[in-house]
Design a protein around this motif. Structure first.
Motif, mmCIF file in Angstrom:
data_model
loop_
_atom_site.group_PDB
_atom_site.id
_atom_site.type_symbol
_atom_site.label_atom_id
_atom_site.label_comp_id
_atom_site.label_asym_id
_atom_site.label_seq_id
_atom_site.Cartn_x
_atom_site.Cartn_y
_atom_site.Cartn_z
ATOM 1 N N VAL A 39 0.679 -1.227 0.042
ATOM 2 C CA VAL A 39 -0.044 -0.024 0.040
ATOM 3 C C VAL A 39 0.892 1.356 0.011
ATOM 4 C CG1 VAL A 39 -2.085 -1.018 1.141
ATOM 5 C CG2 VAL A 39 -0.065 -0.271 2.433
ATOM 6 N N ALA A 40 2.187 1.226 -0.230
ATOM 7 C CA ALA A 40 2.980 2.314 -0.047
ATOM 8 C C ALA A 40 2.623 3.316 -1.061
ATOM 9 C CB ALA A 40 4.456 2.003 -0.354
ATOM 10 N N GLY A 41 2.344 4.602 -0.810
ATOM 11 C CA GLY A 41 2.027 5.575 -1.512
ATOM 12 C C GLY A 41 0.514 5.543 -1.939
ATOM 13 N N ARG A 42 -0.373 4.775 -1.461
ATOM 14 C CA ARG A 42 -1.773 4.689 -1.766
ATOM 15 C C ARG A 42 -2.427 5.637 -0.811
ATOM 16 N NH1 ARG A 42 -2.881 0.971 -5.697
ATOM 17 N NH2 ARG A 42 -4.971 0.819 -5.079
ATOM 18 N N ARG A 43 -3.597 5.983 -1.256
ATOM 19 C CA ARG A 43 -4.508 6.773 -0.264
ATOM 20 C C ARG A 43 -5.527 5.899 0.237
ATOM 21 N NH1 ARG A 43 -6.807 11.933 0.045
ATOM 22 N NH2 ARG A 43 -7.802 12.211 2.246
ATOM 23 N N VAL A 44 -5.552 5.753 1.594
ATOM 24 C CA VAL A 44 -6.311 4.524 2.201
ATOM 25 C C VAL A 44 -7.265 5.232 2.944
ATOM 26 C CG1 VAL A 44 -6.704 2.208 3.286
ATOM 27 C CG2 VAL A 44 -4.512 2.983 1.664
ATOM 28 N N LEU A 45 -8.711 4.676 3.049
ATOM 29 C CA LEU A 45 -9.651 5.336 4.160
ATOM 30 C C LEU A 45 -10.062 3.868 4.861
ATOM 31 C CD1 LEU A 45 -11.916 6.935 5.318
ATOM 32 C CD2 LEU A 45 -13.503 6.140 3.551
ATOM 33 N N ASP A 46 -9.795 4.019 6.132
ATOM 34 C CA ASP A 46 -10.018 3.184 7.038
ATOM 35 C C ASP A 46 -11.404 3.405 7.699
ATOM 36 O OD1 ASP A 46 -10.103 1.103 9.315
ATOM 37 O OD2 ASP A 46 -8.134 1.737 10.091
ATOM 38 N N ALA A 47 -12.410 2.638 7.145
ATOM 39 C CA ALA A 47 -13.693 2.934 7.555
ATOM 40 C C ALA A 47 -14.317 2.100 8.642
ATOM 41 C CB ALA A 47 -14.851 2.702 6.102
ATOM 42 N N GLY A 48 -14.585 2.900 9.724
ATOM 43 C CA GLY A 48 -14.705 1.993 10.997
ATOM 44 C C GLY A 48 -13.581 1.795 11.838
ATOM 45 N N CYS A 49 -12.567 2.762 11.912
ATOM 46 C CA CYS A 49 -11.356 2.521 12.362
ATOM 47 C C CYS A 49 -11.062 2.246 13.881
ATOM 48 C CB CYS A 49 -10.424 3.783 11.725
ATOM 49 S SG CYS A 49 -10.736 5.157 12.865
ATOM 50 N N GLY A 50 -12.085 2.532 14.681
ATOM 51 C CA GLY A 50 -11.887 1.920 15.864
ATOM 52 C C GLY A 50 -10.658 2.885 16.423
ATOM 53 N N SER A 51 -10.138 2.062 17.538
ATOM 54 C CA SER A 51 -8.832 2.989 18.064
ATOM 55 C C SER A 51 -7.844 2.836 17.262
ATOM 56 C CB SER A 51 -8.826 2.025 19.325
ATOM 57 O OG SER A 51 -8.326 0.809 19.259
ATOM 58 N N GLY A 52 -7.606 2.468 15.974
ATOM 59 C CA GLY A 52 -6.464 2.747 15.077
ATOM 60 C C GLY A 52 -5.572 1.722 14.744
ATOM 61 N N PRO A 53 -5.681 0.468 15.165
ATOM 62 C CA PRO A 53 -4.524 -0.631 15.116
ATOM 63 C C PRO A 53 -4.192 -0.802 13.693
ATOM 64 C CG PRO A 53 -6.259 -1.721 15.998
ATOM 65 C CD PRO A 53 -6.692 -0.140 16.062
ATOM 66 N N LEU A 54 -5.461 -0.933 12.670
ATOM 67 C CA LEU A 54 -5.128 -1.173 11.207
ATOM 68 C C LEU A 54 -4.704 0.126 10.626
ATOM 69 C CD1 LEU A 54 -5.571 -2.989 8.990
ATOM 70 C CD2 LEU A 54 -7.652 -2.655 8.809
ATOM 71 N N PHE A 55 -5.120 1.117 10.949
ATOM 72 C CA PHE A 55 -4.703 2.723 10.628
ATOM 73 C C PHE A 55 -3.132 2.660 10.636
ATOM 74 C CE2 PHE A 55 -6.200 7.318 10.082
ATOM 75 C CZ PHE A 55 -4.581 7.737 10.126
#
Length: 236
Positions: A39-55
């Motif tokens: 995902v390097a350089g890609r614009r990503v939306l974390d939809a339902g990110c919660g407390s952010g570990p995946l973000f």
């Protein structure tokens, strides 16, 4: 209590559980990251990110990430984790999203869609904010897991029915209740295609190998029967 109020109430316990649990840290999150790939350089939306570990994990891999969640308390924990400069916004996935058309290369929706009765408005918005050819990477409760669980605790529901159910369990030592909508597989795939997505991958992953040593009592069941179902779909 609404779902948002529930998450606001147990935000700290959920954050601690999510960071280290078999289901999240050694099963769902690694599978989502593997499907996302480079995902390097890609614009990503974390939809339902919660407390952010995946973000955080996507950002570490070079993505430019934005996160939305309906729970302000969960986003407060995310900001502690990710820093004041993280793009985090309170938003309801059942409502129009605060982004322009064609903003993102990818959207990740980690264990989110199964909270919604009607996927159509949400998928339409996610399709809108994705660039043509962009990916939605989504995970949900596996309908067979839900069916098996209910068969053990009461009359087995109709697999082909869409219905709501509430699960009660512990989060880091405190009781919690969450309410979900269950759908059969064909209803999920129909929702994706009707929203203008092309299905690229349907995945039933295993937990990572390290989980066997850390969770010896629970690993074999999760390794032989899926709890979550994953999709990669592309915006047409």
């Amino acid at each position: 209590m609404t779902q948002v109020a529930a998450y606001d109430e147990f935000a700290e316990a959920y954050t601690l559980e999510n960071d280290t649990s078999l289901m999240n840290a050694y099963y769902e999150r690694p599978a989502a990251l593997a499907l996302a790939g480079d995902v390097a350089g890609r614009r990503v939306l974390d939809a339902g990110c919660g407390s952010g570990p995946l973000f955080g994990a996507l950002r570490e891999r070079g993505a430019q990430v934005s996160g939305i969640d309906q729970s302000a308390a969960m986003l407060a924990h995310a900001r502690q984790r990710l820093g004041a400069d993280a793009d985090l916004r309170v938003a309801d996935l059942a409502e129009p999203l605060p982004f322009a058309d064609d903003t993102f290369d990818d959207v990740v929706a980690s264990l989110v869609l199964h909270y919604l009765e009607d996927w159509a408005p949400t998928l339409a918005e996610l399709r809108r904010v994705l660039k043509t050819g962009g990916r939605l990477i989504a995970s949900v409760n596996h309908p067979l897991m839900v069916n098996l669980t209910h068969r053990q605790t009461g009359p087995r529901p109709d697999y082909f029915a869409s219905y709501t159910w509430t699960d009660e369990f512990e989060l880091h030592g405190r009781p919690a209740r969450m309410t979900f909508w269950n759908k059969p597989l064909h209803a999920m795939t129909d929702a994706f295609t009707e929203a203008g997505f092309r299905i690229s991958v349907i995945s039933e992953p295993h937990p990572v190998a390290e989980a066997r040593k850390r969770f010896p009592d629970d690993f074999d069941l999760l390794d032989t029967f899926p709890s979550f179902l994953f999709f990669v779909v592309e915006a047409g």
